[in-house]
Write a protein that holds these residues in place. Structure first.
Motif, mmCIF file in Angstrom:
data_model
loop_
_atom_site.group_PDB
_atom_site.id
_atom_site.type_symbol
_atom_site.label_atom_id
_atom_site.label_comp_id
_atom_site.label_asym_id
_atom_site.label_seq_id
_atom_site.Cartn_x
_atom_site.Cartn_y
_atom_site.Cartn_z
ATOM 1 N N ASP A 3 5.767 -9.173 49.285
ATOM 2 C CA ASP A 3 5.745 -8.748 50.686
ATOM 3 C C ASP A 3 4.342 -8.341 51.110
ATOM 4 O OD1 ASP A 3 8.432 -9.227 50.898
ATOM 5 O OD2 ASP A 3 9.029 -7.128 50.677
ATOM 6 N N ALA A 6 2.135 -11.370 51.580
ATOM 7 C CA ALA A 6 2.470 -12.049 52.839
ATOM 8 C C ALA A 6 1.915 -11.282 54.030
ATOM 9 C CB ALA A 6 3.982 -12.194 52.958
ATOM 10 N N GLN A 7 1.965 -9.948 53.962
ATOM 11 C CA GLN A 7 1.406 -9.143 55.055
ATOM 12 C C GLN A 7 -0.109 -9.304 55.147
ATOM 13 O OE1 GLN A 7 2.572 -5.033 55.120
ATOM 14 N NE2 GLN A 7 4.566 -5.517 55.993
ATOM 15 N N GLN A 9 -1.794 -11.926 54.297
ATOM 16 C CA GLN A 9 -2.003 -13.254 54.871
ATOM 17 C C GLN A 9 -1.766 -13.238 56.374
ATOM 18 O OE1 GLN A 9 0.770 -16.763 54.031
ATOM 19 N NE2 GLN A 9 -0.944 -17.225 52.686
ATOM 20 N N ALA A 10 -0.730 -12.535 56.813
ATOM 21 C CA ALA A 10 -0.429 -12.435 58.242
ATOM 22 C C ALA A 10 -1.529 -11.684 58.987
ATOM 23 C CB ALA A 10 0.915 -11.741 58.442
ATOM 24 N N LEU A 11 -2.024 -10.603 58.390
ATOM 25 C CA LEU A 11 -3.099 -9.837 59.028
ATOM 26 C C LEU A 11 -4.354 -10.677 59.163
ATOM 27 C CD1 LEU A 11 -4.207 -7.149 60.114
ATOM 28 C CD2 LEU A 11 -4.776 -6.523 57.748
ATOM 29 N N ALA A 13 -4.579 -13.870 59.427
ATOM 30 C CA ALA A 13 -4.350 -14.916 60.430
ATOM 31 C C ALA A 13 -4.476 -14.395 61.858
ATOM 32 C CB ALA A 13 -2.975 -15.547 60.222
ATOM 33 N N LEU A 14 -4.341 -13.088 62.042
ATOM 34 C CA LEU A 14 -4.461 -12.505 63.384
ATOM 35 C C LEU A 14 -5.911 -12.408 63.853
ATOM 36 C CD1 LEU A 14 -1.843 -9.620 63.046
ATOM 37 C CD2 LEU A 14 -1.645 -11.639 64.515
ATOM 38 N N PRO A 41 0.722 -6.340 66.990
ATOM 39 C CA PRO A 41 1.174 -7.040 65.781
ATOM 40 C C PRO A 41 0.706 -6.429 64.473
ATOM 41 C CG PRO A 41 -0.680 -8.199 66.746
ATOM 42 C CD PRO A 41 -0.352 -7.074 67.684
ATOM 43 N N ALA A 42 -0.127 -5.415 64.553
ATOM 44 C CA ALA A 42 -0.606 -4.736 63.349
ATOM 45 C C ALA A 42 -0.970 -3.307 63.725
ATOM 46 C CB ALA A 42 -1.826 -5.456 62.766
ATOM 47 N N VAL A 80 5.054 -3.854 60.591
ATOM 48 C CA VAL A 80 3.899 -4.744 60.762
ATOM 49 C C VAL A 80 2.838 -4.425 59.720
ATOM 50 C CG1 VAL A 80 4.317 -5.062 63.234
ATOM 51 C CG2 VAL A 80 2.846 -3.171 62.451
ATOM 52 N N PRO A 81 1.894 -5.342 59.488
ATOM 53 C CA PRO A 81 0.817 -5.069 58.519
ATOM 54 C C PRO A 81 -0.013 -3.858 58.943
ATOM 55 C CG PRO A 81 0.886 -7.405 59.087
ATOM 56 C CD PRO A 81 1.799 -6.709 60.045
#
Length: 253
Positions: A3, A6-7, A9-11, A13-14, A41-42, A80-81
């Motif tokens: 998890d 993945a967070q 990676q998501a952060l 990408a923002l 989103p974060a 959220v991240p």
């Protein structure tokens, strides 16, 4: 993928040039919840806000155990991240810093080049700071969570003859060492912001009076905008004003 991986990676990408990630820095669980509920989103933390809320001054005056405990409460409060302002790392080695970040549930950090060990009035040499960033990146990858490193340079707030050129040089070194984003804190001039945005893969601008508005920062190619301790100070000052009214026999609403 875990998890936290993945967070992270998501952060990462923002961070998109021209579509900046706007971070309304939080200092406790309830403000973090408010940020998430508002649709951001974060969540980013503010070292100044956390420190003041805990009874300390900013600039690494908060004991690391207390800072990480506060950050952990923030991360546990949201889905959220979370990226944490961990100042200069509190004297911790790269492996321990990454380990404590992940134990707290955060997947990114601000990592600044002020030399707090010598009193906080000078900067760590660029090559030495680049080495610290490279060690952080190596430790993160070894952990399986490739954290997002926002490399803050304090050239504009320290005794530097040409903070723009110093920030440019430092930023290049930091990115080369593995940073994801460069944060030349206190830059305000549009021309300089535009140059940083064109030179760096991602640049973070502190959103304070005198800085172009959010729409213009996006046009300049900025990838990340944060408010630092600004919201915390506004909130603390509003609290003082309400107390003054109540002390004077007025309503607090």
């Amino acid at each position: 993928m875990s998890d936290l991986a993945a967070q992270a990676q998501a952060l990462r990408a923002l961070h998109r040039s021209g579509e900046p990630l706007v971070l309304a820095n939080a200092w406790d669980a309830v403000t973090a919840k408010n940020v998430e509920a508002a649709g951001f989103p974060a969540v980013a933390t503010t070292s100044a806000g956390v420190a003041l809320a805990l009874g300390y001054e900013d600039h690494e005056q908060t004991p690391p155990d207390e800072m990480f405990a506060a950050v952990a409460r923030i991360a546990a409060a949201v889905d959220v991240p979370v990226t944490a302002d961990l100042e200069g790392g509190y004297g911790l080695g790269a492996e321990e810093l990454v380990e404590r970040m992940l134990a707290a549930g955060v997947v990114g950090l601000n990592f600044e080049d002020t030399d707090h060990a010598s009193g906080g009035d000078s900067l760590i040499a660029p090559s030495a700071q680049a080495t610290r960033i490279a060690e952080l990146r190596q430790a993160a990858r070894a952990s399986g969570v490739d954290i997002v490193i926002n490399a803050r340079t304090d050239s504009y707030v320290r005794q530097v003859t040409d903070p723009f050129d110093a920030s440019l040089g430092r930023g290049r070194e930091y990115l080369g060492a593995g940073a994801d984003c460069v944060f030349p804190i206190a830059v305000r001039e549009e021309r300089e912001i535009a140059k940083f945005a064109s030179e760096f893969a991602a640049v973070n601008v502190l959103f304070v009076p005198g800085v172009p508005d959010l729409a213009r920062l996006a046009q300049l190619g900025v990838a990340r905008v944060s408010v630092g301790g600004g919201l915390a100070h506004v909130s603390f000052n509003a609290h003082k004003q309400v107390l003054e009214r109540l002390r004077a026999g007025q309503s607090y609403w």
